[in-house]
Design an enzyme around this catalytic site. Structure first.
Site, PDB file in Angstrom:
ATOM      1  N   ARG A  14     -11.679  78.225 -45.394  1.00  0.00           N
ATOM      2  CA  ARG A  14     -11.281  76.831 -45.233  1.00  0.00           C
ATOM      3  C   ARG A  14      -9.896  76.711 -45.842  1.00  0.00           C
ATOM      4  O   ARG A  14      -9.720  76.852 -47.059  1.00  0.00           O
ATOM      5  CB  ARG A  14     -12.282  75.977 -46.028  1.00  0.00           C
ATOM      6  CG  ARG A  14     -11.931  74.520 -46.105  1.00  0.00           C
ATOM      7  CD  ARG A  14     -12.371  73.854 -44.834  1.00  0.00           C
ATOM      8  NE  ARG A  14     -12.204  72.411 -44.920  1.00  0.00           N
ATOM      9  CZ  ARG A  14     -11.196  71.760 -44.356  1.00  0.00           C
ATOM     10  NH1 ARG A  14     -10.262  72.416 -43.704  1.00  0.00           N
ATOM     11  NH2 ARG A  14     -11.132  70.452 -44.446  1.00  0.00           N
ATOM     12  N   HIS A  52      -3.357  65.799 -35.931  1.00  0.00           N
ATOM     13  CA  HIS A  52      -2.991  66.208 -37.295  1.00  0.00           C
ATOM     14  C   HIS A  52      -1.846  67.233 -37.317  1.00  0.00           C
ATOM     15  O   HIS A  52      -0.835  67.048 -37.979  1.00  0.00           O
ATOM     16  CB  HIS A  52      -4.187  66.839 -38.008  1.00  0.00           C
ATOM     17  CG  HIS A  52      -5.421  65.982 -38.034  1.00  0.00           C
ATOM     18  ND1 HIS A  52      -5.369  64.619 -38.038  1.00  0.00           N
ATOM     19  CD2 HIS A  52      -6.742  66.308 -38.068  1.00  0.00           C
ATOM     20  CE1 HIS A  52      -6.609  64.132 -38.073  1.00  0.00           C
ATOM     21  NE2 HIS A  52      -7.454  65.141 -38.090  1.00  0.00           N
ATOM     22  N   THR A  58     -22.343  52.326 -41.316  1.00  0.00           N
ATOM     23  CA  THR A  58     -23.319  53.269 -41.879  1.00  0.00           C
ATOM     24  C   THR A  58     -23.173  54.638 -41.210  1.00  0.00           C
ATOM     25  O   THR A  58     -24.026  55.504 -41.348  1.00  0.00           O
ATOM     26  CB  THR A  58     -24.771  52.753 -41.706  1.00  0.00           C
ATOM     27  OG1 THR A  58     -24.934  52.402 -40.324  1.00  0.00           O
ATOM     28  CG2 THR A  58     -25.055  51.544 -42.567  1.00  0.00           C
ATOM     29  N   HIS A  89      -5.671  60.708 -40.551  1.00  0.00           N
ATOM     30  CA  HIS A  89      -5.822  60.835 -42.006  1.00  0.00           C
ATOM     31  C   HIS A  89      -4.916  61.906 -42.606  1.00  0.00           C
ATOM     32  O   HIS A  89      -4.690  61.933 -43.801  1.00  0.00           O
ATOM     33  CB  HIS A  89      -7.288  61.022 -42.397  1.00  0.00           C
ATOM     34  CG  HIS A  89      -7.824  62.407 -42.221  1.00  0.00           C
ATOM     35  ND1 HIS A  89      -8.272  62.879 -41.016  1.00  0.00           N
ATOM     36  CD2 HIS A  89      -7.984  63.419 -43.095  1.00  0.00           C
ATOM     37  CE1 HIS A  89      -8.682  64.126 -41.165  1.00  0.00           C
ATOM     38  NE2 HIS A  89      -8.515  64.483 -42.419  1.00  0.00           N
ATOM     39  N   LEU A 143      -1.809  61.955 -42.279  1.00  0.00           N
ATOM     40  CA  LEU A 143      -0.614  61.281 -42.781  1.00  0.00           C
ATOM     41  C   LEU A 143      -0.851  60.691 -44.171  1.00  0.00           C
ATOM     42  O   LEU A 143       0.091  60.303 -44.858  1.00  0.00           O
ATOM     43  CB  LEU A 143      -0.169  60.179 -41.809  1.00  0.00           C
ATOM     44  CG  LEU A 143       0.296  60.678 -40.446  1.00  0.00           C
ATOM     45  CD1 LEU A 143       0.811  59.520 -39.612  1.00  0.00           C
ATOM     46  CD2 LEU A 143       1.387  61.731 -40.594  1.00  0.00           C
ATOM     47  N   LYS A 145     -12.929  76.287 -35.741  1.00  0.00           N
ATOM     48  CA  LYS A 145     -14.184  76.128 -36.487  1.00  0.00           C
ATOM     49  C   LYS A 145     -14.778  77.516 -36.672  1.00  0.00           C
ATOM     50  O   LYS A 145     -14.501  78.429 -35.885  1.00  0.00           O
ATOM     51  CB  LYS A 145     -15.180  75.275 -35.690  1.00  0.00           C
ATOM     52  CG  LYS A 145     -14.686  73.879 -35.372  1.00  0.00           C
ATOM     53  CD  LYS A 145     -14.971  72.912 -36.476  1.00  0.00           C
ATOM     54  CE  LYS A 145     -14.543  71.504 -36.132  1.00  0.00           C
ATOM     55  NZ  LYS A 145     -14.293  70.670 -37.290  1.00  0.00           N
ATOM     56  N   ALA A 179     -17.848  56.548 -42.482  1.00  0.00           N
ATOM     57  CA  ALA A 179     -17.931  55.478 -43.469  1.00  0.00           C
ATOM     58  C   ALA A 179     -18.630  55.990 -44.732  1.00  0.00           C
ATOM     59  O   ALA A 179     -18.182  55.741 -45.851  1.00  0.00           O
ATOM     60  CB  ALA A 179     -18.677  54.295 -42.872  1.00  0.00           C
ATOM     61  N   ASP A 201     -21.151  58.334 -40.242  1.00  0.00           N
ATOM     62  CA  ASP A 201     -20.758  59.476 -41.065  1.00  0.00           C
ATOM     63  C   ASP A 201     -19.445  59.287 -41.817  1.00  0.00           C
ATOM     64  O   ASP A 201     -19.353  59.554 -43.008  1.00  0.00           O
ATOM     65  CB  ASP A 201     -20.588  60.706 -40.166  1.00  0.00           C
ATOM     66  CG  ASP A 201     -21.855  61.504 -40.134  1.00  0.00           C
ATOM     67  OD1 ASP A 201     -22.825  61.084 -40.804  1.00  0.00           O
ATOM     68  OD2 ASP A 201     -21.870  62.541 -39.442  1.00  0.00           O
ATOM     69  N   ARG A 260       3.590  76.504 -43.124  1.00  0.00           N
ATOM     70  CA  ARG A 260       4.409  77.518 -43.794  1.00  0.00           C
ATOM     71  C   ARG A 260       5.703  77.711 -43.013  1.00  0.00           C
ATOM     72  O   ARG A 260       5.680  77.885 -41.793  1.00  0.00           O
ATOM     73  CB  ARG A 260       3.625  78.830 -43.800  1.00  0.00           C
ATOM     74  CG  ARG A 260       4.391  80.028 -44.281  1.00  0.00           C
ATOM     75  CD  ARG A 260       3.726  81.254 -43.668  1.00  0.00           C
ATOM     76  NE  ARG A 260       3.879  82.428 -44.493  1.00  0.00           N
ATOM     77  CZ  ARG A 260       3.507  83.647 -44.111  1.00  0.00           C
ATOM     78  NH1 ARG A 260       2.910  83.832 -42.943  1.00  0.00           N
ATOM     79  NH2 ARG A 260       3.701  84.672 -44.893  1.00  0.00           N
TER      80      ARG A 260
HETATM   81  C1  BG6 Z   1     -10.982  65.539 -38.358  1.00  0.00           C
HETATM   82  C2  BG6 Z   1     -11.627  66.349 -37.278  1.00  0.00           C
HETATM   83  O1  BG6 Z   1     -10.065  64.655 -37.815  1.00  0.00           O
HETATM   84  O2  BG6 Z   1     -10.313  66.423 -39.242  1.00  0.00           O
HETATM   85  C3  BG6 Z   1     -12.598  67.348 -37.870  1.00  0.00           C
HETATM   86  O3  BG6 Z   1     -12.323  65.482 -36.393  1.00  0.00           O
HETATM   87  C4  BG6 Z   1     -11.900  68.197 -38.906  1.00  0.00           C
HETATM   88  O4  BG6 Z   1     -13.145  68.183 -36.870  1.00  0.00           O
HETATM   89  C5  BG6 Z   1     -11.161  67.331 -39.906  1.00  0.00           C
HETATM   90  O5  BG6 Z   1     -12.896  68.939 -39.572  1.00  0.00           O
HETATM   91  C6  BG6 Z   1     -10.307  68.154 -40.840  1.00  0.00           C
HETATM   92  O6  BG6 Z   1      -9.778  67.320 -41.830  1.00  0.00           O
HETATM   93  P1  BG6 Z   1      -9.606  67.835 -43.314  1.00  0.00           P
HETATM   94  O7  BG6 Z   1      -9.032  66.671 -44.028  1.00  0.00           O
HETATM   95  O8  BG6 Z   1     -10.977  68.181 -43.819  1.00  0.00           O
HETATM   96  O9  BG6 Z   1      -8.699  68.995 -43.260  1.00  0.00           O
END
Ligand code: BG6
Length: 795
Positions: free
Chosen positions: A373, A275, A42, A212, A214, A368, A46, A44, A378
């Site tokens: 966004r 990432h 439950t 995520h 990947l 942040k 998820a 965030d 590149r």
């Molecule tokens: C998460 C981070 O792994 O990736 C977050 O904990 C970040 O802080 C997010 O906002 C960014 O992922 P995406 O898929 O929104 O670019």
């Protein structure tokens, strides 16, 4: 036609669902039953992605012969969490290809297959294990596997893994897959520890460390794109053709609501170590001969890691959005004195020591509260053509390939190749070329100047990865070697940045160009100096003076600021006024002077203009001294002597070097040098209150020889103490806070651009002498004045 078949199948399935296991699964063609447990079900993540991802899996696999059951696990009791879980489950949305009726049916089925379970103690896990086995027995199902998704803080992993191992292993022949969310550790040693702890309960092939990124369609297509287009890329994928590689994740949101996590990690650990680093390796690794050979992919990735040049603090520019500190204080119930050095922005330059890439910068940046966004990688190519007819020539436009992860002006994931490079091949039928565009620009080029490839169907990365877990495809996950290689690369930088002040930035569009950074050889620095945050409620002054010298408030004390030369003139003038007043009133002026480089210009100025200064009646004391012979070059007294004392006419008896050398040894407690100096002060200085104490401030907030972490109060009522410096020579003698705060006037001189970040940071920290000894300077009845030159104040 297929809709009718679907509806019929579904009806059949729905009728057969008791607690939800489909009839197909019980029949001869059954592939087995899969139990899915989301621990943190439950939470965030998820709510936002996981249930949606598992629903997607379910819609995708429901007719494949597998049957499913889903459990949301958490610490809360069932009656509290069950309604929350079902609220979330009701919100899942169907893939576009499902009709409304089918969607409603599948959703209903999915809801029936799910339940909440409290998972806290070993007994809870034991009960879950029993329940899973019992269900299989009752329904006569063969077990295919158990999937545990740990969406909980990493500190809980080892314990939960142990409970799963002890209580919830599947029946023989069935698989166990345990999915771990990042962060996997905090640095190299914690990642190693976590690996060992998890290794005690789970086999490596049972662990799925998820990143995520990947699962993002564009990221997972980097290698196939490079392969498909190798006839174009092989020649130009190197330092001779690539100007630089940029890997960028800019976010507009703040860290509110997840500060307890963010405060421990910061931007580098949160998104760059994982990432962006993963993207970097995919872009730069040698292409494996077989892209689906996990071992070969890993081997090539590791080669890149081992070729990365070690980073130090010069390779990074870091920032923190201004409201962050208040958010930390609020969410972590910290006092107003607490301040955080956690970066919420970082720009980092990486180099790869391989002949192919030597000297080619790879820039990783994320933050942040930025202006937009957007996420992309590149590859910017060099351009060696000089265009006379500049605007009309396609050759002079940027040559670049952009892997756009799915945000920004484009709003969809895409791979863009500027038309002056080559026309890319479509990788497979899951990708298509976009030829109709909105009128947008991407990184300096109108979209029509690119060949644009995009997936035919957009898929969410968690949904994609959940499918891969189900299929047991480990190639989309982070292996232990990969993880440790990444941490061993990032850890030295993280350590070297641990006590660095991030530049403060206001957030959003107001950041202007504050966070732009430039690459100077192997160094990264902010391109523009930031404006300092000074409480300027009393800015004033008049006439000519106000033009050159600004008066204001800094840390709620008086501040004088000017260009360096004017500032020194002003400080020398203030000293002279103080000296004349003191001599007029009591016949003597007691002045305590610091070492360091800042006062040099002042000493020289005083030496050049010494005729009107009452040197004859001045006593010069030392604020602090290094434990070296006074004749050595790094003795503070030696500096003072060389730059000032030898040029002015004063009595030998009025000069008071600190007795750091006694009995032919340096700063030995039993020689009582500190006591001796203290007794001189007590005897000679009226009420031990200097007329003027001149201080500087170091990058770590130290002043005099009072360093962060030293026991400033341990010296109790003493006026002089032996102290320890983190820098050599370590041993020091120093006036204590008490001695300094008794002074009638204390001036703190801060000069030079290199002190700018410090000045900015100090403008917002609360008094906390343990961490920032300079903030312990609060004269009890005297006056504190900051003398800060414009370079330090404004950059
Ligand atoms: C998460 C981070 O792994 O990736 C977050 O904990 C970040 O802080 C997010 O906002 C960014 O992922 P995406 O898929 O929104 O670019």
């Amino acid at each position: 036609m297929w809709k009718v078949v679907w509806a019929a199948l579904l009806l059949l399935a729905t009728v057969c669902v008791q607690r939800g296991y489909t009839k197909e699964a019980k029949g001869a063609q059954s592939l087995g039953h899969v139990s899915v447990v989301i621990v943190g079900g439950t939470g965030d993540l998820a709510k936002k992605y996981l249930w949606q991802g598992f629903f997607h899996l379910y819609t995708n696999q429901v007719s494949s012969g597998y049957s499913f059951s889903f459990y949301g696990g958490g610490l809360s009791p069932n009656d509290k969490a069950t309604p929350i879980l079902f609220e979330v489950l009701k919100g899942v949305v169907c893939p576009r290809e499902l009709s409304v009726e089918r969607c409603a049916l599948v959703k209903e089925q999915f809801l029936r297959l799910a339940e909440y379970r409290q998972l806290n103690t070993s007994e809870d896990y034991q009960a879950l294990g029993k329940h899973l086995t019992e269900q299989l027995r009752q329904e006569g199902l063969v077990e295919a596997g158990r999937l545990f998704y740990l969406s909980v803080p990493a500190f809980a992993y080892a314990d939960i893994a142990e409970k799963i191992n002890n209580n919830c292993r599947p029946t023989d022949g069935a698989w166990l897959r345990v999915v771990l969310e990042k962060p996997f550790g905090h640095d190299l040693s914690s990642a190693q520890l976590l690996s060992t702890q998890l290794g005690a309960s789970l086999k490596d092939n049972e662990m799925y460390r998820i990143d995520h990124y990947l699962g993002k369609q564009v990221v997972s297509k980097i290698l196939p794109f490079r392969r498909e287009n190798s006839k174009h890329l092989d020649l130009i994928w190197n330092k001779h053709h690539i100007e630089r590689v940029e890997i960028v994740l800019k976010e507009t949101l703040d860290a509110k609501g997840r500060i307890s996590f963010y405060e421990q990690y910061g931007v580098i650990r949160d998104v760059i170590q994982n990432h962006l680093t993963e993207v970097m390796t995919l872009l730069t690794m040698e292409l494996p001969s077989n892209l689906s050979n996990t071992k070969e992919v890993l081997k090539n990735k590791l080669k890149i890691f081992s070729a990365l040049q070690r980073l130090d603090r010069n390779c990074a520019a870091i920032g923190q959005y201004q409201a962050y500190n208040a958010e930390v204080q609020e969410e972590l119930s910290k006092t107003r004195e607490h301040f955080s050095l956690t970066p919420t922005f970082a720009g980092i330059m990486v180099h790869i020591d391989l002949a192919q890439y030597e000297g080619m910068p790879v820039i990783l940046t994320s933050g942040k509260m930025l202006d937009e966004r957007v996420g992309y990688a590149r590859i910017l190519f060099k351009n060696d053509i000089f265009c006379i007819q500049s605007h009309s020539s396609v050759h002079c436009k940027p040559k670049q390939i952009v892997f756009s992860f799915g945000h920004g002006t484009l709003q969809y994931p895409a791979i863009l190749v500027s038309k002056n490079l080559f026309k890319p091949d479509l990788m497979d039928t899951e990708w298509k070329e976009v030829t109709e565009h909105k009128d947008v620009s991407v990184l300096g080029l109108p979209i029509s100047d690119y060949y644009v490839l995009t997936p035919t169907v957009e898929r969410e990365s968690y949904a994609e990865l959940i499918l891969h877990i189900f299929q047991g495809r480990k190639d989309s996950f982070i292996s232990a070697e990969n993880l440790l290689a990444s941490w061993s690369f990032w850890t030295p930088l993280l350590q070297s940045l641990a006590d660095t002040f991030p530049r403060l930035y206001p957030g959003g569009a107001d950041n202007g160009n504050m966070l732009d950074f430039k690459l100077l050889g192997r160094k990264v620095t902010f391109a523009n100096e930031a404006l300092v945050m000074v409480t300027q409620d009393h800015m004033g002054g008049s006439g000519r003076e106000s033009f050159q010298v600004m008066q204001g408030k800094y840390r709620s004390a008086d501040m004088v600021s000017a260009w360096p030369e004017e500032l020194i003139v002003r400080l020398a003038g203030d000293l002279q006024v103080a000296a004349e007043n003191a001599v007029r009133e009591g016949g003597r002026f007691h002045l305590a002077l610091s070492g360091g480089s800042s006062p040099l210009a002042l000493f020289q100025r005083l030496a050049r203009h010494h005729y009107s200064f009452p040197w004859r009646d001045t006593h010069v004391w030392m604020v602090d001294e290094r434990c070296v012979p006074l004749t050595e070059l790094d003795s503070n007294f030696r500096t003072l002597h060389d730059h000032l004392l030898q040029h002015v006419k004063m009595s030998y008896f009025n000069i008071h070097p600190m007795p750091v050398q006694m009995n032919q040894r340096l700063c030995v407690e039993e020689d009582s040098g500190a006591l001796l100096y203290e007794s001189d002060i007590t005897q000679l200085v009226n009420a031990s209150s200097f007329h003027f104490v001149l201080l500087g401030v170091g990058y770590d907030g130290h002043t005099a020889s009072l360093f962060p972490g030293s026991k400033l109060d341990a010296s109790g009522n003493s006026l002089v103490a032996f102290t320890e410096s983190p820098a050599k020579p370590h041993q020091r003698m120093s006036l204590t806070l008490k001695a300094i705060n008794q002074a009638q006037k204390v001036g703190v001189l801060v000069m030079g651009k290199s002190k700018h970040e410090l000045v900015t940071q100090l403008s917002r920290v609360k008094d906390n002498p343990k961490h920032w000894p300079i903030t312990g300077i609060r004269p009890t009845s005297g006056r504190l004045v900051w003398y800060i030159d414009y370079d330090a104040l404004l950059g």
